[in-house]
Design a protein around this motif. Structure first.
Motif, short mmCIF file in Angstrom:
data_model
loop_
_atom_site.label_atom_id
_atom_site.label_comp_id
_atom_site.label_asym_id
_atom_site.label_seq_id
_atom_site.Cartn_x
_atom_site.Cartn_y
_atom_site.Cartn_z
N ALA A 68 0.83 -1.21 0.00
CA ALA A 68 0.00 0.00 0.00
C ALA A 68 0.86 1.26 0.00
O ALA A 68 0.39 2.33 -0.36
N LEU A 71 5.43 1.90 -4.55
CA LEU A 71 4.99 2.16 -5.91
C LEU A 71 5.79 1.30 -6.88
O LEU A 71 7.01 1.46 -7.00
N GLY A 106 -8.74 -3.73 -10.28
CA GLY A 106 -8.03 -2.46 -10.41
C GLY A 106 -8.17 -1.85 -11.78
O GLY A 106 -9.03 -2.23 -12.57
N THR A 166 -3.72 1.49 -10.18
CA THR A 166 -3.75 0.77 -8.91
C THR A 166 -4.39 -0.59 -9.12
O THR A 166 -5.40 -0.70 -9.80
N ASP A 168 -5.78 -3.76 -6.74
CA ASP A 168 -6.12 -4.12 -5.36
C ASP A 168 -5.91 -5.61 -5.16
O ASP A 168 -6.63 -6.43 -5.71
#
Length: 183
Positions: A68, A71, A106, A166, A168
């Motif tokens: 989380a 990157l 995502g 992103t 998930d």
């Protein structure tokens, strides 16, 4: 006309009398109990331990990460490792252990380039790689089997899409599904 009406009434009364006595007609019958025993079903269970960890394994690294807060860029590879417990009983039971691809959601651009691969390690002989990529075959065992699942995700070094996206992985799910008994 009077004779037809009288005949019809007499006929209806006769049918009624015959139907009234139909319930008293009996045939001989008999029954016997058998010595058959009961039949029991097997089980198929999958439980996840609360021990999942993320590691950055890019270029041979082995550093714990919080996905989380990290990157990814093209060329990065991350690995999620967790312990699962499998219960599988039943003479003809066969099941497939895999990760549920639809549990990873995502941005389409990043999902389109994200690579995913599942490895499963177990000391139990009843969990073996199947002929399909990223799936494992589970057969019956008299005891619970503990397996370690490792889901590796990465962005290829030559990826040109997925920037700022992103994915998930917090809901990643592992599935254990019985396969049909083949004839």
């Amino acid at each position: 006309m009077h004779k037809i009406l009288t005949g019809t009434i007499a006929g209806a009364a006769g049918v009624a009398l015959l139907l009234g006595g139909a319930g008293s007609f009996a045939l001989w019958n008999a029954d016997a109990s058998s010595a058959a025993s009961s039949v029991s079903s097997g089980t198929l269970t999958l439980t996840a331990d609360d021990d999942g960890t993320w590691t950055d394994v890019t270029n041979g690294r082995s550093a714990a990460i919080d996905p989380a807060k990290t990157l990814m860029v093209p060329g990065n590879t991350y690995r999620f490792t967790q312990t699962l417990t499998i219960g599988a009983t039943g003479d003809d039971l066969r099941a497939t252990l895999a990760y549920a691809d639809n549990s990873i959601t995502g941005d389409p651009g990043l999902l389109g380039v994200l690579t995913k691969h599942l490895d499963v390690t177990s000391s139990s002989a009843n969990v073996v790689p199947s002929t399909t990529d990223d799936t494992y075959t589970v057969t019956p065992s008299s005891s619970l089997s503990t397996v370690t699942v490792t889901l590796t995700v990465g962005i290829p070094a030559d990826a040109t899409t997925g920037q700022g996206g992103t994915v998930d992985l917090s809901g990643v799910a592992f599935t254990l599904q019985q396969t049909a008994i083949s004839s």
